[in-house]
Design a protein around this motif. Structure first.
Motif, mmCIF file in Angstrom:
data_model
loop_
_atom_site.group_PDB
_atom_site.id
_atom_site.type_symbol
_atom_site.label_atom_id
_atom_site.label_comp_id
_atom_site.label_asym_id
_atom_site.label_seq_id
_atom_site.Cartn_x
_atom_site.Cartn_y
_atom_site.Cartn_z
ATOM 1 N N ARG A 284 48.235 -57.338 110.672
ATOM 2 C CA ARG A 284 48.586 -56.536 111.855
ATOM 3 C C ARG A 284 49.269 -55.239 111.449
ATOM 4 N N ALA A 285 50.082 -55.307 110.379
ATOM 5 C CA ALA A 285 50.738 -54.090 109.886
ATOM 6 C C ALA A 285 49.704 -53.101 109.364
ATOM 7 N N SER A 286 48.730 -53.617 108.613
ATOM 8 C CA SER A 286 47.683 -52.733 108.087
ATOM 9 C C SER A 286 46.862 -52.128 109.226
ATOM 10 N N ALA A 287 46.586 -52.957 110.254
ATOM 11 C CA ALA A 287 45.806 -52.458 111.386
ATOM 12 C C ALA A 287 46.563 -51.352 112.124
ATOM 13 N N MET A 288 47.884 -51.546 112.288
ATOM 14 C CA MET A 288 48.679 -50.490 112.940
ATOM 15 C C MET A 288 48.674 -49.217 112.098
ATOM 16 N N ALA A 289 48.776 -49.386 110.776
ATOM 17 C CA ALA A 289 48.784 -48.218 109.895
ATOM 18 C C ALA A 289 47.476 -47.442 110.024
ATOM 19 N N ASP A 290 46.352 -48.184 110.142
ATOM 20 C CA ASP A 290 45.043 -47.518 110.271
ATOM 21 C C ASP A 290 44.888 -46.845 111.628
ATOM 22 N N GLU A 291 45.386 -47.529 112.665
ATOM 23 C CA GLU A 291 45.156 -47.024 114.027
ATOM 24 C C GLU A 291 46.021 -45.805 114.338
ATOM 25 N N PHE A 292 47.230 -45.773 113.807
ATOM 26 C CA PHE A 292 48.163 -44.697 114.184
ATOM 27 C C PHE A 292 48.524 -43.880 112.960
ATOM 28 N N GLN A 293 47.840 -42.780 112.767
ATOM 29 C CA GLN A 293 48.176 -41.926 111.636
ATOM 30 C C GLN A 293 48.004 -40.456 111.970
ATOM 31 N N GLY A 294 48.345 -40.102 113.208
ATOM 32 C CA GLY A 294 48.293 -38.699 113.602
ATOM 33 C C GLY A 294 49.550 -37.969 113.189
ATOM 34 N N GLU A 295 49.690 -36.732 113.666
ATOM 35 C CA GLU A 295 50.898 -35.966 113.350
ATOM 36 C C GLU A 295 52.059 -36.381 114.235
ATOM 37 N N TRP A 296 51.789 -37.115 115.320
ATOM 38 C CA TRP A 296 52.852 -37.438 116.274
ATOM 39 C C TRP A 296 53.245 -38.905 116.235
ATOM 40 N N VAL A 297 52.292 -39.783 116.257
ATOM 41 C CA VAL A 297 52.596 -41.217 116.248
ATOM 42 C C VAL A 297 52.013 -41.822 114.977
ATOM 43 N N THR A 298 52.885 -42.370 114.139
ATOM 44 C CA THR A 298 52.411 -43.002 112.911
ATOM 45 C C THR A 298 53.093 -44.347 112.743
ATOM 46 N N SER A 299 52.452 -45.177 111.927
ATOM 47 C CA SER A 299 53.092 -46.439 111.555
ATOM 48 C C SER A 299 53.171 -46.447 110.030
ATOM 49 N N GLY A 300 52.485 -47.369 109.378
ATOM 50 C CA GLY A 300 52.431 -47.318 107.916
ATOM 51 C C GLY A 300 53.639 -47.903 107.216
ATOM 52 N N PHE A 301 54.530 -48.574 107.966
ATOM 53 C CA PHE A 301 55.617 -49.239 107.267
ATOM 54 C C PHE A 301 55.998 -50.543 107.952
ATOM 55 N N VAL A 302 56.681 -51.376 107.161
ATOM 56 C CA VAL A 302 57.071 -52.707 107.624
ATOM 57 C C VAL A 302 58.590 -52.787 107.591
ATOM 58 N N LYS A 303 59.177 -53.241 108.716
ATOM 59 C CA LYS A 303 60.634 -53.401 108.809
ATOM 60 C C LYS A 303 60.976 -54.880 108.696
ATOM 61 N N MET A 304 62.005 -55.173 107.926
ATOM 62 C CA MET A 304 62.515 -56.546 107.840
ATOM 63 C C MET A 304 64.038 -56.520 107.927
ATOM 64 N N PHE A 305 64.602 -57.645 108.327
ATOM 65 C CA PHE A 305 66.049 -57.835 108.291
ATOM 66 C C PHE A 305 66.358 -58.827 107.179
ATOM 67 N N GLN A 306 67.189 -58.391 106.215
ATOM 68 C CA GLN A 306 67.604 -59.297 105.142
ATOM 69 C C GLN A 306 68.847 -60.091 105.532
ATOM 70 N N ASP A 307 69.657 -59.524 106.446
ATOM 71 C CA ASP A 307 70.871 -60.221 106.895
ATOM 72 C C ASP A 307 71.281 -59.716 108.265
ATOM 73 N N GLY A 308 72.500 -60.066 108.698
ATOM 74 C CA GLY A 308 72.985 -59.685 110.023
ATOM 75 C C GLY A 308 73.995 -58.556 109.931
ATOM 76 N N VAL A 309 75.170 -58.740 110.542
ATOM 77 C CA VAL A 309 76.209 -57.710 110.545
ATOM 78 C C VAL A 309 77.546 -58.315 110.121
ATOM 79 N N VAL A 310 78.451 -57.451 109.658
ATOM 80 C CA VAL A 310 79.721 -57.959 109.144
ATOM 81 C C VAL A 310 80.600 -58.559 110.241
ATOM 82 N N ASP A 311 80.569 -57.954 111.434
ATOM 83 C CA ASP A 311 81.495 -58.384 112.492
ATOM 84 C C ASP A 311 81.355 -59.868 112.802
ATOM 85 N N SER A 312 80.133 -60.393 112.768
ATOM 86 C CA SER A 312 79.921 -61.815 113.034
ATOM 87 C C SER A 312 79.787 -62.594 111.729
ATOM 88 N N ARG A 313 80.100 -61.936 110.622
ATOM 89 C CA ARG A 313 80.022 -62.547 109.288
ATOM 90 C C ARG A 313 78.633 -63.107 108.998
#
Ligand SMILES: [Zn+2]
Length: 557
Positions: A284-313
């Motif tokens: 799905r990430a590759s498909a988004m990268a292919d579908e959206f590659q104009g000058e205005w709307v692009t994808s081409g990257f994957v976001k992940m969370f490795q952990d949470g936040v310090v306030d809630s430890r």
């Protein structure tokens, strides 16, 4: 191409090493045509070219916001705003007026409620006296607390309490019912769900797509919210942004707005990979990268969370939190994380990982290193978001591997709107010298990109610049400020590079997109502590004015 507009008599800071300073910029057809001295550039003017006298103000490449949440922020802007509201009478007046104007909303949701909005801790009974017969709720400015009235708690199934993961609390009163105070996301998300626009949260929550697919009518409503977010960003000089949650639906909304002429910033949107997903979902990430590659709307990257936040430890640390035997945990097992990174990288996609604790930062660097070992060196520009604590041994690894440090100058406690309390509670004193590093990372070769993480903090770039320039060192720590030009670079060219958009935007030179911001003053003469109060005189994206409070770009030439 003849220029359509020339901005002249400006202090032009191009962020282009080959020509760092100039006096005028000419552009037409959405592209920069010339950057240079006044006489040379003004001589290019033909009939119909509009000449804007900048009056000595500073002209920069349009700001690149490297980490924000456009849809979530835009959604909040359409809700009731309680910033500056104080006392019961004023609170009631604001809520009742909003209720009268919005008779159809299933939840009356407010933002920006100060913790001290009343002269005592807020309870559901206070809010019941504001409005009792409809669900209402309000969020604190730091997005960590929501207060709800009885109707909202009842509708959300929280009135008699609920099981919550550690750190997320439905606060209970002595009578065995909820007080109305809800701490952290899991506790208040059942209330937020009452808004009926939970499908807008999918990009951050699950990475999935809305099902059923929203109708044209629903999409029109959603686009109004995005438009509110875009207008807010344009007023702060932002012309490009990296959205840090996402799915295909987000891209589709933005593409529709582009076609409608309503997209006022270039937006990059990730595929959000969650720990439970199978590697094959990266299709799905590759498909988004292919579908959206104009000058205005692009994808081409994957976001992940490795952990949470310090306030809630929930941030993953290499050592136990002060006074505890906990250190958080990574959201991905290390071997699996390495495999995921290698697979994303093999697909030619970029990786951005939220990593706050020093354990999360190390494991993320390890993953990028593993990807490089398996796939070889390529122009990957993988990045780490936040880096609130880092082990000294890992500092040089970012530069060595070309990993961007995507940092938020408003975030260090004490720097802008966040209080010092989390420093005291969650960081060992002897680790303060390793917390919220900026200069140290840059000195060791890490490329920098700056951002706000809006709506977590104010999106104002000028306030962010002030925070970066005025931050006071923590006790025992070094001075982590970088100079004005480095700050500006991280908000423009550095951000564009980190987003693989440097051949399009981020510097002022001929051939690049006409993305510009005119700061309302001489930025080199403004005292650092007044930077945040300095306005934006003009924002231009692709040659089109998107924020023009003085009418500089309006009217006939
Ligand atoms: Zn974020």
């Amino acid at each position: 191409m003849k220029p359509e507009m020339i901005i002249t008599n400006a202090k032009v800071l191009t962020m282009d090493e080959a020509r760092p300073r100039a006096e005028a910029v000419a552009f037409g057809g959405g592209r920069i045509i010339a950057v240079g001295g006044r006489a040379d550039v003004e001589a290019l003017a033909g009939p119909g070219c509009r000449i804007v006298d900048a009056g000595g103000r500073t002209l920069l490449p349009g700001f690149v916001e490297s980490h924000l949440h456009l849809v979530l922020g835009g959604n909040e802007l359409t809700q009731l705003q309680l910033g500056g509201v104080s006392g019961f009478e004023e609170l009631a007046r604001f809520f009742r007026a909003y209720a009268a104007k919005n008779p159809e909303l299933p939840l009356l949701m407010a933002q920006g409620a100060a913790y001290e909005i009343l002269d005592h801790p807020v309870t559901r009974h206070d809010l019941d006296r504001v409005i009792a017969d409809r669900p209402i709720a309000m969020m604190s400015p730091d997005h960590h607390t929501v207060w709800a009235n009885s109707a909202a708690l009842e509708a959300a199934g929280l009135l008699h309490g609920a099981d919550m993961p550690a750190g997320h609390v439905v606060v209970m009163g002595e009578d065995g019912t909820a007080t109305g105070e809800l701490l952290e996301f899991e506790a208040f998300s059942p209330v937020l769900a009452l808004t009926g626009d939970l499908h807008l949260q999918l990009g951050i929550a699950t990475g999935g797509e809305p099902d059923p697919w929203p109708s044209a009518e629903q999409r029109a409503k959603d686009k109004e919210k995005v438009a509110a977010g875009l207008a807010h960003c344009a007023a702060h000089g932002i012309t490009s942004m990296v959205n840090m949650d996402g799915n295909r639906y987000t891209c589709v909304l933005l593409k529709e707005m582009e076609a409608e002429g309503r997209l006022t910033a270039r937006v990059k949107v990730p595929f959000h990979f969650k720990p439970h997903m199978d590697l094959s979902e990266l299709d799905r990430a590759s498909a988004m990268a292919d579908e959206f590659q104009g000058e205005w709307v692009t994808s081409g990257f994957v976001k992940m969370f490795q952990d949470g936040v310090v306030d809630s430890r929930t941030a993953y640390m290499l050592h136990d939190y002060p006074g505890t035997t906990e250190r958080g945990a990574p959201l991905f097992p290390p071997d699996r994380f390495n495999d995921i990174c290698a697979e994303i990288d093999r697909r030619g996609l970029q990786i951005a990982v939220h990593a706050i604790g020093d354990g999360a930062v190390r494991q993320t660097i390890d993953g990028y290193e593993a990807a490089r070992q398996r796939n070889g060196v390529r122009d990957s520009r993988h990045r780490i978001e936040h880096i609130e604590l880092i082990d000294r041994a890992d500092v040089p690894r970012l530069g060595a591997l070309g990993i961007t440090a995507s940092l938020q100058p408003p975030h260090p406690p004490g720097a802008m709107d966040f209080p010092m309390s989390s420093m005291e509670l969650v960081f060992h004193r002897h680790r303060w010298p390793d917390a919220f590093l900026t200069k140290t990372l840059a000195d060791h070769g890490a490329p920098l990109a700056f951002a706000s993480d809006w709506p977590v903090t104010d999106v104002s770039v000028m306030r962010g610049i002030q925070a970066a320039l005025t931050r006071v060192p923590y006790e025992g720590a070094g001075d982590e400020r970088v100079g004005l030009m480095e700050v500006l670079y991280a908000y423009t060219a550095g951000g564009a590079w980190a987003a693989h958009r440097d051949s399009l935007t981020g510097t002022l030179r001929a051939g690049l997109a006409a993305d510009l911001v005119l700061v309302d003053g001489d930025i080199e003469a403004i005292p650092a502590e007044q930077m945040g109060r300095t306005g934006i005189a003009l924002t231009i994206v692709g040659g089109r004015a998107t924020h023009d409070p003085f009418g500089m770009a309006q009217g006939s030439a």
